[in-house]
Design a protein around this motif. Structure first.
Motif, PDB file in Angstrom:
ATOM      1  N   ILE A   9       0.786  -1.483   0.139  1.00 24.57           N
ATOM      2  CA  ILE A   9      -0.153  -0.047   0.141  1.00 24.57           C
ATOM      3  C   ILE A   9       0.681   1.178   0.313  1.00 24.57           C
ATOM      4  O   ILE A   9       1.808   1.578   0.856  1.00 24.57           O
ATOM      5  CB  ILE A   9      -1.034  -0.148   0.861  1.00 24.57           C
ATOM      6  CG1 ILE A   9      -1.734  -0.917   1.616  1.00 24.57           C
ATOM      7  CG2 ILE A   9      -1.651   1.033   1.439  1.00 24.57           C
ATOM      8  CD1 ILE A   9      -2.879  -1.957   0.526  1.00 24.57           C
ATOM      9  N   ALA A  10       0.779   2.563  -1.127  1.00 24.25           N
ATOM     10  CA  ALA A  10       1.688   3.221  -1.420  1.00 24.25           C
ATOM     11  C   ALA A  10       1.216   4.337  -1.359  1.00 24.25           C
ATOM     12  O   ALA A  10      -0.314   4.363  -1.933  1.00 24.25           O
ATOM     13  CB  ALA A  10       2.920   3.178  -2.270  1.00 24.25           C
ATOM     14  N   ALA A  11       1.738   5.592  -2.068  1.00 20.92           N
ATOM     15  CA  ALA A  11       1.253   6.459  -2.043  1.00 20.92           C
ATOM     16  C   ALA A  11       2.075   7.437  -3.149  1.00 20.92           C
ATOM     17  O   ALA A  11       3.027   7.285  -3.052  1.00 20.92           O
ATOM     18  CB  ALA A  11       0.154   7.637  -1.220  1.00 20.92           C
ATOM     19  N   LYS A  18      -2.190   6.702   4.125  1.00 20.31           N
ATOM     20  CA  LYS A  18      -1.381   5.773   3.915  1.00 20.31           C
ATOM     21  C   LYS A  18      -1.975   4.445   5.032  1.00 20.31           C
ATOM     22  O   LYS A  18      -2.495   3.712   5.020  1.00 20.31           O
ATOM     23  CB  LYS A  18      -0.138   5.510   3.009  1.00 20.31           C
ATOM     24  CG  LYS A  18      -0.043   5.814   2.250  1.00 20.31           C
ATOM     25  CD  LYS A  18       1.540   5.515   1.734  1.00 20.31           C
ATOM     26  CE  LYS A  18       2.843   5.724   2.589  1.00 20.31           C
ATOM     27  NZ  LYS A  18       2.522   7.382   2.825  1.00 20.31           N
ATOM     28  N   THR A  19      -1.489   5.311   6.206  1.00 20.80           N
ATOM     29  CA  THR A  19      -1.504   4.612   7.726  1.00 20.80           C
ATOM     30  C   THR A  19      -2.915   4.076   7.753  1.00 20.80           C
ATOM     31  O   THR A  19      -3.628   2.903   8.430  1.00 20.80           O
ATOM     32  CB  THR A  19      -0.743   5.018   8.336  1.00 20.80           C
ATOM     33  OG1 THR A  19       0.572   5.092   8.052  1.00 20.80           O
ATOM     34  CG2 THR A  19      -0.687   4.711   9.470  1.00 20.80           C
ATOM     35  N   VAL A  22      -4.213   1.114   5.774  1.00 23.48           N
ATOM     36  CA  VAL A  22      -3.191   0.015   5.990  1.00 23.48           C
ATOM     37  C   VAL A  22      -3.960  -0.331   6.900  1.00 23.48           C
ATOM     38  O   VAL A  22      -4.353  -2.014   7.382  1.00 23.48           O
ATOM     39  CB  VAL A  22      -1.729   0.263   5.979  1.00 23.48           C
ATOM     40  CG1 VAL A  22      -0.838  -0.979   7.188  1.00 23.48           C
ATOM     41  CG2 VAL A  22      -1.188   0.697   4.607  1.00 23.48           C
ATOM     42  N   GLU A  89       3.600  -1.677   4.064  1.00 23.92           N
ATOM     43  CA  GLU A  89       3.244   0.076   4.209  1.00 23.92           C
ATOM     44  C   GLU A  89       4.448   0.765   3.702  1.00 23.92           C
ATOM     45  O   GLU A  89       5.732   0.483   3.996  1.00 23.92           O
ATOM     46  CB  GLU A  89       2.383   0.637   5.647  1.00 23.92           C
ATOM     47  CG  GLU A  89       2.178   1.801   5.074  1.00 23.92           C
ATOM     48  CD  GLU A  89       2.232   2.309   6.489  1.00 23.92           C
ATOM     49  OE1 GLU A  89       2.157   3.551   6.476  1.00 23.92           O
ATOM     50  OE2 GLU A  89       2.109   1.812   7.320  1.00 23.92           O
ATOM     51  N   VAL A 122      -2.744   5.150  -2.408  1.00 19.85           N
ATOM     52  CA  VAL A 122      -3.844   5.704  -1.456  1.00 19.85           C
ATOM     53  C   VAL A 122      -3.593   6.930  -2.791  1.00 19.85           C
ATOM     54  O   VAL A 122      -2.540   7.523  -2.299  1.00 19.85           O
ATOM     55  CB  VAL A 122      -3.823   5.390  -0.507  1.00 19.85           C
ATOM     56  CG1 VAL A 122      -4.694   6.753   0.374  1.00 19.85           C
ATOM     57  CG2 VAL A 122      -3.737   3.787   0.224  1.00 19.85           C
TER      58      VAL A 122
END
Length: 440
Positions: A9-11, A18-19, A22, A89, A122
Motif C-alpha cells: 500500500i503506497a501513495a 496510507k497508514t 493499511v 506499507e 492511496v
C-alpha cells in the motif's frame, strides 16, 4: 515451504492516508480470522508498532538502501512463512528515496519490485477530481519494474466528487478499490516525529476497530486480497542481522525509550541473546546479571524532568558503567550526556557518562541515511566495522568535548559525503544520534 502472497500500500506523497488504509485493512482481515503480517518500507519505528497492534503479529522494516538483498529476503521470508497475507506499507511517496542505482534507493518501489508485490495506490483526492487520474497514471508508468493494480481514494468530499474521480480512473483503466470519505474521527494523533506511539495512543483497540469498520464499509476487501501476488524469494532467505551487543542485554523500554527495530531484536534473540527490559521512567535501574545495557531512542525530551529525578535509574546506570558497557542511540545518547534542555528551555541533568549536552529547545531537523565506520572496538563491532542506519531527530548538540574522548564513529551520508564524526566514547560507554539498521 508455503510463502504467503503480499500487497504494498503506497501513495504519491506523504500525508495521503496510507497508514489509515493499511491499519483498517489489517485489522479488518485479522477480525475475519486471516493471519496477516505487516511490513514497513524504510526507516520507521512507529508504524510497525501499529501494524503489530492491528494484526497481533510483529511487523518488520524493509529498507532497500540500508539492508542487503539477502537480509531483505530473510525478513520477508520469515513474515510470509508465518502468515496467509503480507500487507506492506510504503513510506513517503512511492518513488521517494536517495540517488543510488535501481533497487538500492530506499524507495518503496524497490520493495514492490524485489518481492513482486502489486502496488495499491492511496490517493488523497481533496482539491482535485479527474486530475487524480493523471497522478495515478504517472505512478503506474514511472517504473516498469512494478505494477500498480488499483487505487483507493481518500478524503472524498461527496458522491458527486466520487463520480468525477471515478470518471478519470475509468479513462486510464485503473480499478477503484474503495473510497473513503473525509472523516476527522479516523485521524490518529501526531507529534514531532510522526504518529503518537501505539503504546501511548488512548483506546488504541477501539481506534483500530473503528478503522476496520471504515475499511469494511468503504473498500472492496475481497478484491484487494485477490490482487495479492506470491512473495518472490529468489535467494536462500538467510542473512546475518546485527550481532547482539551481549549475551544478556538490559534494554530500556517505556514511553521515553522505544525506538528499537523489531528485526534487530529478532536477530539478537535468534543469535541466542536474552533481552531483559526495564523502565527508566519507573525509576528502575538496569537489571543485575546483564552484561550490557542498551538505551534506545524515543522521546526523552518529553520526559526530561522525570528522567532527571529518577535517582535509582541514573545511579544504577553509573554503577553499571563501572564494569560493563552501555550504548545509547539518539535519545539514549542524550540521556547518557551531561544535560538535556527540554522544549521549554529548562535544563535537566542527565547521567553524565558522556561529554555532551543536548537541547530540544534549539530545534533543527536532522534526517537521512548514515553509513558509520566504528572508530574503536565495542559492543557494536570491531574498529573499522561499517554499519548502515539513519538519523531522525530535532535535538541539537549545544556543548561537546572530544578533546579527551574518542568519537563513536566516522560517518557519511548515503551518497558518501563525509559528515565528520558522530557521538562519543568514554570508557565502556558509547553513544550517538545514529540508529543502526544493518551491518554494511
Amino acid at each position: 515451504m508455503k510463502i504467503a502472497p503480499g500487497l504494498l500500500i503506497a501513495a504519491p506523497r506523504s500525508g495521503s492516508g496510507k497508514t489509515t488504509v493499511v491499519l483498517g485493512l489489517q485489522r479488518a482481515l485479522a477480525r475475519r480470522g486471516l493471519r496477516v503480517r505487516g511490513m514497513k518500507c524504510g526507516p520507521d519505528y512507529i508504524d510497525p508498532a501499529f501494524h503489530a497492534a492491528a494484526t497481533g503479529a510483529p511487523s518488520f522494516n524493509l529498507d532497500s538502501f540500508a539492508m542487503s538483498p539477502p537480509l531483505l529476503e530473510a525478513l520477508a521470508s520469515e513474515a510470509a512463512r508465518e502468515a496467509e497475507l503480507v500487507i506492506a506499507e510504503g513510506s513517503m511517496g512511492l518513488f521517494d528515496g536517495i540517488r543510488q542505482e535501481a533497487g538500492r534507493t530506499g524507495a518503496s518501489a524497490d520493495i514492490a519490485a524485489l518481492f513482486g508485490w502489486p502496488v495499491i495506490l492511496v490517493l488523497d483526492v481533496s482539491g482535485h477530481a479527474q486530475s487524480a487520474a493523471a497522478v495515478a497514471l504517472g505512478c503506474a508508468r514511472f517504473d516498469p519494474r512494478i505494477e500498480v493494480a488499483g487505487v483507493v481514494l481518500n478524503k472524498v468530499a461527496s458522491e458527486r466528487h466520487l463520480r468525477l474521480v471515478e470518471d478519470g480512473m475509468a479513462r486510464i483503466g485503473l480499478p477503484v478499490l474503495g473510497a473513503m470519505m473525509r472523516n476527522a474521527e479516523l485521524t490518529l494523533p501526531e507529534r514531532h516525529l510522526g504518529l503518537v506511539q501505539a503504546r501511548e495512543t488512548d483506546e488504541l483497540d477501539m481506534r483500530l476497530d473503528r478503522l476496520a469498520d471504515a475499511a469494511e464499509a468503504a473498500l472492496d476487501i475481497d478484491r484487494l486480497v485477490a490482487l495479492s501476488r506470491p512473495t518472490r524469494i529468489e535467494g536462500t532467505g538467510r542473512a546475518k542481522p546485527l550481532p547482539p551487543p551481549g549475551q544478556r542485554i538490559a534494554l530500556a523500554s517505556d514511553q521515553a525509550f522505544s525506538f528499537v527495530y523489531p528485526h534487530v531484536l529478532s536477530g539478537w534473540r535468534g543469535a541466542g541473546a536474552e533481552i531483559v527490559t526495564f523502565s527508566p521512567l519507573a525509576d528502575e535501574p538496569p537489571p543485575s546479571g546483564c552484561d550490557v545495557c542498551w538505551l534506545p531512542g524515543g522521546y526523552p525530551e518529553l520526559h526530561a524532568g522525570r528522567i532527571a529525578g529518577a535517582a535509582r535509574f541514573l545511579g544504577g546506570l553509573r554503577r553499571f558503567a563501572e564494569s560493563r558497557p552501555i550504548h545509547g542511540e539518539c535519545g539514549g545518547y542524550m540521556v547518557l550526556g551531561q544535560s538535556l534542555e527540554d522544549g521549554d528551555g529548562r535544563k535537566h541533568p542527565m547521567a553524565g557518562l558522556l561529554p555532551v549536552e543536548t537541547s530540544y529547545a534549539k530545534r533543527k531537523m536532522h534526517l537521512g541515511y548514515r553509513v558509520a565506520r566504528l572508530v574503536e572496538d565495542g559492543v557494536m563491532g570491531e574498529a573499522g566495522q561499517h554499519l548502515v542506519g539513519h538519523e531522525f531527530h530535532y535535538a541539537s548538540v549545544v556543548q561537546s568535548d572530544l578533546s579527551r574522548e574518542a568519537a563513536f564513529a566516522a560517518i557519511t551520508d548515503a551518497e558518501g559525503t563525509d559528515l565528520g564524526t558522530s557521538g562519543h566514547r568514554r570508557g565502556r560507554v558509547t553513544g550517538s544520534f545514529f540508529h543502526a539498521i544493518a551491518a554494511g
